[in-house]
Design an enzyme around this catalytic site. Structure first.
Site, PDB file in Angstrom:
ATOM      1  N   CYS A 132      18.885  18.897  -1.585  1.00 23.98           N
ATOM      2  CA  CYS A 132      20.018  17.954  -1.580  1.00 23.98           C
ATOM      3  C   CYS A 132      20.956  18.160  -0.397  1.00 23.98           C
ATOM      4  CB  CYS A 132      20.801  18.064  -2.889  1.00 23.98           C
ATOM      5  SG  CYS A 132      19.787  17.798  -4.343  1.00 23.98           S
TER       6      CYS A 132
ATOM      7  N   ASN B  75      21.568  11.258  -9.078  1.00 27.05           N
ATOM      8  CA  ASN B  75      21.423  12.222  -7.986  1.00 27.05           C
ATOM      9  C   ASN B  75      20.203  11.834  -7.154  1.00 27.05           C
ATOM     10  OD1 ASN B  75      20.812  14.418  -6.376  1.00 27.05           O
ATOM     11  ND2 ASN B  75      21.257  15.944  -7.961  1.00 27.05           N
TER      12      ASN B  75
ATOM     13  N   HIS C 229      27.836  15.321  -2.003  1.00 29.41           N
ATOM     14  CA  HIS C 229      26.546  15.059  -2.637  1.00 29.41           C
ATOM     15  C   HIS C 229      26.816  14.643  -4.086  1.00 29.41           C
ATOM     16  CE1 HIS C 229      22.674  15.334  -4.333  1.00 29.41           C
ATOM     17  NE2 HIS C 229      22.885  16.475  -4.951  1.00 29.41           N
TER      18      HIS C 229
HETATM   19  N1  COA Z   1      20.864  14.053 -24.011  1.00 30.30           N
HETATM   20  C1  COA Z   1      21.357  14.631 -25.115  1.00 30.30           C
HETATM   21  N2  COA Z   1      21.470  15.965 -25.263  1.00 30.30           N
HETATM   22  C2  COA Z   1      21.055  16.730 -24.231  1.00 30.30           C
HETATM   23  C3  COA Z   1      20.539  16.186 -23.058  1.00 30.30           C
HETATM   24  C4  COA Z   1      20.441  14.786 -22.976  1.00 30.30           C
HETATM   25  N3  COA Z   1      19.962  14.182 -21.870  1.00 30.30           N
HETATM   26  N4  COA Z   1      20.214  17.195 -22.216  1.00 30.30           N
HETATM   27  C5  COA Z   1      20.525  18.332 -22.832  1.00 30.30           C
HETATM   28  N5  COA Z   1      21.040  18.060 -24.072  1.00 30.30           N
HETATM   29  C6  COA Z   1      21.505  18.992 -25.095  1.00 30.30           C
HETATM   30  C7  COA Z   1      20.933  20.386 -24.916  1.00 30.30           C
HETATM   31  O1  COA Z   1      19.663  20.478 -25.545  1.00 30.30           O
HETATM   32  C8  COA Z   1      21.966  21.215 -25.616  1.00 30.30           C
HETATM   33  O2  COA Z   1      21.767  21.124 -26.997  1.00 30.30           O
HETATM   34  P1  COA Z   1      22.014  22.410 -27.968  1.00 30.30           P
HETATM   35  O3  COA Z   1      23.476  22.739 -27.807  1.00 30.30           O
HETATM   36  O4  COA Z   1      21.649  21.877 -29.298  1.00 30.30           O
HETATM   37  O5  COA Z   1      21.110  23.462 -27.436  1.00 30.30           O
HETATM   38  C9  COA Z   1      23.278  20.513 -25.297  1.00 30.30           C
HETATM   39  O6  COA Z   1      22.914  19.171 -24.940  1.00 30.30           O
HETATM   40  C10 COA Z   1      24.042  21.148 -24.168  1.00 30.30           C
HETATM   41  O7  COA Z   1      23.139  21.384 -23.088  1.00 30.30           O
HETATM   42  P2  COA Z   1      23.629  22.014 -21.741  1.00 30.30           P
HETATM   43  O8  COA Z   1      22.463  22.179 -20.829  1.00 30.30           O
HETATM   44  O9  COA Z   1      24.471  23.231 -22.040  1.00 30.30           O
HETATM   45  O10 COA Z   1      24.584  20.846 -21.221  1.00 30.30           O
HETATM   46  P3  COA Z   1      25.538  20.826 -19.988  1.00 30.30           P
HETATM   47  O11 COA Z   1      26.897  20.482 -20.424  1.00 30.30           O
HETATM   48  O12 COA Z   1      25.364  22.025 -19.098  1.00 30.30           O
HETATM   49  O13 COA Z   1      24.985  19.564 -19.181  1.00 30.30           O
HETATM   50  C11 COA Z   1      23.686  19.113 -17.231  1.00 30.30           C
HETATM   51  C12 COA Z   1      23.661  19.598 -18.666  1.00 30.30           C
HETATM   52  C13 COA Z   1      22.274  19.175 -16.695  1.00 30.30           C
HETATM   53  C14 COA Z   1      24.196  17.694 -17.219  1.00 30.30           C
HETATM   54  C15 COA Z   1      24.637  20.016 -16.409  1.00 30.30           C
HETATM   55  O14 COA Z   1      24.347  21.380 -16.644  1.00 30.30           O
HETATM   56  C16 COA Z   1      24.544  19.770 -14.939  1.00 30.30           C
HETATM   57  O15 COA Z   1      24.845  18.696 -14.473  1.00 30.30           O
HETATM   58  N6  COA Z   1      24.171  20.794 -14.140  1.00 30.30           N
HETATM   59  C17 COA Z   1      24.030  20.646 -12.727  1.00 30.30           C
HETATM   60  C18 COA Z   1      22.741  19.961 -12.422  1.00 30.30           C
HETATM   61  C19 COA Z   1      22.665  19.476 -11.006  1.00 30.30           C
HETATM   62  O16 COA Z   1      23.590  18.923 -10.496  1.00 30.30           O
HETATM   63  N7  COA Z   1      21.507  19.703 -10.369  1.00 30.30           N
HETATM   64  C20 COA Z   1      21.247  19.275  -9.055  1.00 30.30           C
HETATM   65  C21 COA Z   1      22.054  20.052  -8.089  1.00 30.30           C
HETATM   66  S1  COA Z   1      21.777  19.471  -6.485  1.00 30.30           S
END
Ligand code: COA
Length: 331
Positions: free
Chosen positions: A112, A283, A253
């Site tokens: 990215c 993204n 980004h």
């Molecule tokens: N829909 C519903 N629930 C979802 C889900 C979805 N699409 N994806 C994950 N969950 C659930 C998980 O299973 C988890 O459930 P649990 O509590 O029962 O185990 C809960 O939601 C929380 O998951 P978590 O991974 O802790 O959520 P989060 O708040 O960290 O959000 C992201 C997840 C991926 C949105 C977030 O971590 C993120 O944006 N990270 C950065 C990713 C990124 O930018 N990557 C590219 C960088 S260049």
């Protein structure tokens, strides 16, 4: 020797995949996606469209805006983690598509952060004086490396391309200023496509595991994205002697709206001065900053005298930022 941006372009494929569409594919819902990421929809390339096709659309627009002909181009760089194929490079495919027969062309891989890396490599080659014009493109078909059964990642990504034409000759609007880049290979496993390369070529087991698609530790990536982009922004502001309140536009980004807001608060950028379009595109990896910059230019968001910061973070990990000063073309 000052280097300028002469023109910008961008492209997003026609097909739109909304959060409601995703509700029919995986166990998720619009409210969860919107609240956690700010994403409402993403564009998805057609089966017949590859990264070079998206890049070619953006390149043609940027060329037209620059007033240059394809023959005038000396350098073509495509930043991508989803090349059409291992080789030839996506950049050479674009070169052929647009008819830039005098250019040298190559791909850059910094996930990215690739677009900012590409701008800095091009800037340095132009400053050397041997080359005069460069076309830098960030282009991705992320839908080709997404696991459409993994709700933790498939909701995040989209396809698209953004491009700029740069020149060492006077006349451009975007004056390119200081740049700060970083990499940390120790954290590579937090965001990767484990298989499909020389370490683990695709075989039947890979296809069963889907390890030729994106694997991500979301929360860890989130924290590192905020920390590294915040540090980069502060470093660049100190180098330029700018106060954060002077930043007219930060073009980060587009990974997650919450990441962008966390950085905005930590750096002290005024509320409406961070460009956000993650709601429309998701993204798009190396394409996101180029798409946002082109939108900002075409919507009249940038004015002579504006101070602009580009900020990126991606797999590797890699990160980087660059300052631009918008000018009237003649100044
Ligand atoms: N829909 C519903 N629930 C979802 C889900 C979805 N699409 N994806 C994950 N969950 C659930 C998980 O299973 C988890 O459930 P649990 O509590 O029962 O185990 C809960 O939601 C929380 O998951 P978590 O991974 O802790 O959520 P989060 O708040 O960290 O959000 C992201 C997840 C991926 C949105 C977030 O971590 C993120 O944006 N990270 C950065 C990713 C990124 O930018 N990557 C590219 C960088 S260049």
């Amino acid at each position: 020797m000052p280097i300028h941006i002469l023109g910008t372009g961008s492209y997003a494929p026609e097909k739109v995949l909304t959060n409601h569409d995703l509700e029919k594919m995986v166990e998720t819902n619009d409210e969860w996606i919107t609240t956690r990421t700010g994403i409402r929809q993403r564009h998805i390339a057609a089966d017949h469209e590859a990264t070079s096709d998206l890049a070619t659309h953006a390149a043609r627009m940027a060329l037209e805006a620059s007033g240059l002909a394809a023959d005038d181009l000396d350098l073509i760089f495509v930043a991508t983690c989803t090349p059409d194929m291992a080789f030839p490079s996506t950049a050479t495919l674009v070169q052929e598509n647009i008819g830039a027969q005098n250019a040298i062309a190559m791909d850059l891989s910094a996930a990215c952060t690739g677009f900012v890396y590409g701008l800095e490599v091009a800037r340095n080659m132009l400053e050397c004086g041997r080359y005069k014009t460069a076309l830098v493109i960030g282009a991705e078909k992320m839908s080709s490396i997404v696991n459409w059964e993994d709700r933790g990642t498939c909701i995040l990504f989209g396809d698209g391309a953004g491009a700029v034409v740069m020149s060492s000759e006077a006349g451009g609007q975007g004056g390119i200023g200081p740049c700060n880049l970083g990499s940390n290979g120790a954290l590579g496993e937090l965001l990767m496509v484990p298989a499909g390369g020389s370490r683990r070529p695709v075989d039947a087991q890979v296809l069963i595991e889907r390890s030729n698609t994106i694997c991500m530790a979301g929360q860890e990536v989130f924290k590192h994205a905020v920390t590294n982009m915040t540090q980069t922004a502060k470093h660049l502001l100190a180098e330029a002697g700018w106060d954060p309140s002077e930043l007219n536009l930060v073009i980060p980004h587009q990974a997650n709206k919450r990441i962008l807001e966390a950085i905005r608060i930590r750096v002290g950028v005024p509320k409406n001065n961070v460009y956000v379009n993650v709601d429309k595109y998701g993204n798009t990896s190396a394409a996101s900053i180029g798409i946002a910059l082109d939108e900002a230019v075409r919507s009249g968001r940038l004015h002579p005298g504006d101070k602009v910061m580009l900020l990126a973070f991606g797999a590797g990990f890699t990160w980087g930022g660059m300052l631009l000063e918008w000018r009237t073309p003649e100044s």
